[in-house]
Write a protein that holds these residues in place. Sequence first.
Motif, mmCIF file in Angstrom:
data_model
loop_
_atom_site.group_PDB
_atom_site.id
_atom_site.type_symbol
_atom_site.label_atom_id
_atom_site.label_comp_id
_atom_site.label_asym_id
_atom_site.label_seq_id
_atom_site.Cartn_x
_atom_site.Cartn_y
_atom_site.Cartn_z
ATOM 1 N N PHE A 347 0.834 -1.197 0.000
ATOM 2 C CA PHE A 347 0.000 0.000 0.000
ATOM 3 C C PHE A 347 0.875 1.256 0.000
ATOM 4 C CE2 PHE A 347 -2.184 3.304 2.498
ATOM 5 C CZ PHE A 347 -3.311 3.483 1.706
ATOM 6 N N THR A 348 1.921 1.261 0.812
ATOM 7 C CA THR A 348 2.818 2.419 0.896
ATOM 8 C C THR A 348 3.449 2.715 -0.462
ATOM 9 O OG1 THR A 348 3.317 1.803 3.163
ATOM 10 C CG2 THR A 348 4.812 3.365 2.119
ATOM 11 N N VAL A 349 3.925 1.660 -1.127
ATOM 12 C CA VAL A 349 4.595 1.852 -2.421
ATOM 13 C C VAL A 349 3.600 2.391 -3.453
ATOM 14 C CG1 VAL A 349 5.752 0.661 -4.324
ATOM 15 C CG2 VAL A 349 6.380 0.143 -1.964
ATOM 16 N N VAL A 350 2.353 1.872 -3.433
ATOM 17 C CA VAL A 350 1.343 2.354 -4.378
ATOM 18 C C VAL A 350 1.029 3.828 -4.096
ATOM 19 C CG1 VAL A 350 -1.060 2.114 -5.110
ATOM 20 C CG2 VAL A 350 0.346 0.088 -4.809
ATOM 21 N N VAL A 351 0.878 4.174 -2.822
ATOM 22 C CA VAL A 351 0.589 5.568 -2.463
ATOM 23 C C VAL A 351 1.746 6.474 -2.878
ATOM 24 C CG1 VAL A 351 0.315 7.146 -0.516
ATOM 25 C CG2 VAL A 351 -1.033 5.058 -0.616
ATOM 26 N N LEU A 352 2.985 6.008 -2.690
ATOM 27 C CA LEU A 352 4.144 6.794 -3.129
ATOM 28 C C LEU A 352 4.059 7.046 -4.637
ATOM 29 C CD1 LEU A 352 7.168 5.284 -1.158
ATOM 30 C CD2 LEU A 352 6.355 7.641 -1.078
ATOM 31 N N GLY A 353 3.664 6.022 -5.378
ATOM 32 C CA GLY A 353 3.533 6.167 -6.829
ATOM 33 C C GLY A 353 2.488 7.206 -7.189
ATOM 34 N N ILE A 354 1.350 7.180 -6.474
ATOM 35 C CA ILE A 354 0.292 8.162 -6.756
ATOM 36 C C ILE A 354 0.786 9.564 -6.430
ATOM 37 C CG2 ILE A 354 -2.009 8.944 -6.044
ATOM 38 C CD1 ILE A 354 -2.682 5.946 -5.591
ATOM 39 N N ALA A 355 1.489 9.696 -5.294
ATOM 40 C CA ALA A 355 1.970 11.011 -4.867
ATOM 41 C C ALA A 355 2.942 11.595 -5.891
ATOM 42 C CB ALA A 355 2.640 10.896 -3.495
ATOM 43 N N ALA A 356 3.756 10.718 -6.507
ATOM 44 C CA ALA A 356 4.749 11.199 -7.470
ATOM 45 C C ALA A 356 4.087 11.714 -8.743
ATOM 46 C CB ALA A 356 5.729 10.085 -7.816
ATOM 47 N N GLY A 357 2.856 11.249 -9.015
ATOM 48 C CA GLY A 357 2.151 11.718 -10.199
ATOM 49 C C GLY A 357 1.509 13.075 -9.996
ATOM 50 N N LYS A 358 1.462 13.541 -8.738
ATOM 51 C CA LYS A 358 0.849 14.839 -8.431
ATOM 52 C C LYS A 358 1.939 15.901 -8.333
ATOM 53 C CE LYS A 358 -3.106 12.717 -7.360
ATOM 54 N NZ LYS A 358 -4.292 12.801 -8.209
ATOM 55 N N PRO A 359 1.568 17.169 -8.526
ATOM 56 C CA PRO A 359 2.551 18.236 -8.320
ATOM 57 C C PRO A 359 3.088 18.194 -6.887
ATOM 58 C CG PRO A 359 0.532 19.095 -9.309
ATOM 59 C CD PRO A 359 0.255 17.677 -8.935
ATOM 60 N N ALA A 360 4.388 18.472 -6.735
ATOM 61 C CA ALA A 360 5.018 18.384 -5.408
ATOM 62 C C ALA A 360 4.619 19.583 -4.562
ATOM 63 C CB ALA A 360 6.532 18.293 -5.553
ATOM 64 N N GLU A 361 3.387 19.566 -4.059
ATOM 65 C CA GLU A 361 2.941 20.672 -3.210
ATOM 66 C C GLU A 361 1.847 20.181 -2.290
ATOM 67 O OE1 GLU A 361 2.105 23.052 -6.578
ATOM 68 O OE2 GLU A 361 0.016 22.449 -6.711
ATOM 69 N N GLY A 362 1.604 20.948 -1.224
ATOM 70 C CA GLY A 362 0.510 20.671 -0.302
ATOM 71 C C GLY A 362 0.591 19.293 0.322
ATOM 72 N N ILE A 363 -0.567 18.631 0.355
ATOM 73 C CA ILE A 363 -0.709 17.372 1.076
ATOM 74 C C ILE A 363 0.195 16.290 0.497
ATOM 75 C CG2 ILE A 363 -2.675 16.688 -0.353
ATOM 76 C CD1 ILE A 363 -2.317 15.914 3.385
ATOM 77 N N TRP A 364 0.484 16.359 -0.831
ATOM 78 C CA TRP A 364 1.244 15.278 -1.464
ATOM 79 C C TRP A 364 2.693 15.242 -0.997
ATOM 80 C CZ3 TRP A 364 -1.577 11.623 -2.987
ATOM 81 C CH2 TRP A 364 -2.856 11.872 -3.473
ATOM 82 N N VAL A 365 3.223 16.396 -0.579
ATOM 83 C CA VAL A 365 4.573 16.407 -0.024
ATOM 84 C C VAL A 365 4.573 15.641 1.289
ATOM 85 C CG1 VAL A 365 6.415 17.871 0.857
ATOM 86 C CG2 VAL A 365 5.080 18.613 -1.120
ATOM 87 N N VAL A 366 3.556 15.904 2.123
ATOM 88 C CA VAL A 366 3.455 15.212 3.412
ATOM 89 C C VAL A 366 3.293 13.712 3.194
ATOM 90 C CG1 VAL A 366 2.176 15.110 5.576
ATOM 91 C CG2 VAL A 366 2.377 17.289 4.347
ATOM 92 N N VAL A 367 2.411 13.354 2.257
ATOM 93 C CA VAL A 367 2.171 11.939 1.963
ATOM 94 C C VAL A 367 3.470 11.260 1.523
ATOM 95 C CG1 VAL A 367 1.010 10.367 0.363
ATOM 96 C CG2 VAL A 367 -0.273 12.220 1.425
#
Lengths: 426, 253
Positions: A347-367
């Motif tokens: 789950f962690t690796v999948v979430v990391l993959g999703i986060a990398a597809g988003k702009p590096a800002e806000g909640i995705w940096v924390v994730v």
Amino acid sequence: MAGLHKSDFQNPVINWIDSRLPVFTMIQKEYGVFPTPRNFNYFWNFGALAMVNLVIMIATGIFLAMNYTPHATMAFDSVERIMRDVNFGWLLRYAHANGASMFFIVVYIHIARGLYYGSYKTPRELLWMLGVVIFLLMMAIAFMGYVLPWGQMSYWAATVITNLFSAFPLVGEHIVTWLWGGFSVDNATLNRFFSLHYLLPFVLVGVVFLHVAALHITGSNNPLGIDVKGPQDTLPFHPYYTIKDSVGICVYLIVFAVLVFFAPNFLGHADNYIPANPLVTPAHIVPDWYFLPFYAILRSVPDKLGGVLLMFGSIFVLFVLPWLDTSPVRSARFRPVYRVLFWVLVFTVVVLGIAAGKPAEGIWVVVSRIGTAYYFLHFLVILPILGKFERPLPLPESISRAVLGVMGGGGPLPGGAAAKPTMEKA
Amino acid sequence: MNFLRNATAAALLALAVPATALAAEAEIKFPAQNWSFSGPFGTIDRASAQRGFQVYSEVCAACHSVKQAYYRDLKGLGLEPKEIEAIAAAVMIPVIGDDGQPTERAGLPSDRFRSPWPNEKAARAAYNGAYPPDLSVITKARAGGADQLYALLIGYNQAPAEMKMGDGMYYNSYYSGHQIAMPAPLNDGQVAYADGTRASVEQMARDVTTFLSYIAEPETEVRKRLGVKVVLFLIFMTGVTYAAKRKVWADVH
């Protein structure tokens, strides 16, 4: 010691050859009668699938190289020429591009299987480490292949990834210039990437050979994670696993064909159909999907050098995993806590993959940061400690008793002596 | 089978990653259109694509090249060889003559579409530094595909009062940043369709999008037809192989 090999083959021609070069004996030993645990599930298909995938990649790649021009001003057009003018060129290119994605899907499942069933544990440490080398080579090859069409994402991915090396103090800038063959990503870079993209797959074949050779020394792990005790626990590889692998190959080819024929650009990036332009930077530079979790780890650290080191570190921990996991029990079936933690890691690796597809800002940096921290926590802290405290379930006495016994499956056997977790070391 | 179910869920999640990655990028939503060529069995609407070729030739081709395409590709729109020869012959192709001097000759079906500009610099010089992009793979080069191209062509509007427009820029609802250097290319009745179809902006945008979707990958229909056969064969093979597997394993279980 000179002398002919004593061949058992009846056919005179085969016997003649086999006496002088016992390749038929070898194939018979390693793929014919090779004793294989009788309890494989379909997750044991993925090694064979990776092998098939590698062959597809090399076969399509050789024909693509016949029609591709590695030059900064001609590469993009030559790829379009393959799509339009070369007979079935579109099939070659789409099979090769989607084949890379399929390769990573297959290999990720293969790795996950190894993690779940403890295939990296003694005596298979070196087998596992060779697998990690294969994974690293695949990443290098895929990255350089992605650069070859010389579209916008090719160019800018090459720029971003090669620039990672500039993070190293003192020598960083020199390394980057050396990689580029100049002072920016340009024709020299494209030429050397093409050369290496053609060379490294054959190096990969060599490492795959060692991976398989090591496998045939230790024998395969199995879903119970216990050692083979004798012939009653195994089946000859042929026909039992040749036919079972064939079923997997057919299903794999269906998925592959659906991608190639009906959604060939689904996993790609539209910007790579725009010719490379050093003067225009795309809004978001995103690597191919299979690199996203590692990209997230890279971006999660505010310091460039720190990010680069963590990204390389995330693969390096896999090298030393056999010594980080202190539990003597291999299969997660008998490790109630690890079984849950395995899925937390996925789950962690999948979430990391999703986060990398988003702009590096806000909640995705924390994730990304939490995900990165947990990834390393899992390997460096939890696994070493867990082996000491986890109470594994009793192991079955043998594969054959577990498979053919009254209960079936992996449960403890009725009336069987309660197995100690360390018995598999016998 | 718990492992299998969990693994499937994880795989589906993983597959969703590139889709979400793309979604994050396109802040503007392009209304989904109904295209004849979408889906595994979709084919190019020949009549629409032929009208689209007319729109491209009479409107877009003033500024935009489709330099990857050949005149012979028009066969896929349902044009006859004689018609294609005539279309190509009407175009003068720049070549180097036997005397070594630049000259021109009549086009052949094997020629690529002639570009409106001799080179990129000439285009930029004429257009205030902007370069009208080549349209050969335009629907593949935009995350929104055909929907995005269509939306852009019909997306010209009056700029909101509070928005300050740059010099020589036009407001477009579907362009990133809403300022585009290309003036609205289509106006009602701009071309006279031979088949009597009314040339509204929407109609022309739809037709030219169909044409450019075809040109982006002329082999699409071949690909999909082959794909149906390949997948059907593989499903059959899976059945046969699975039956064989059951038979081989029957004495082991």
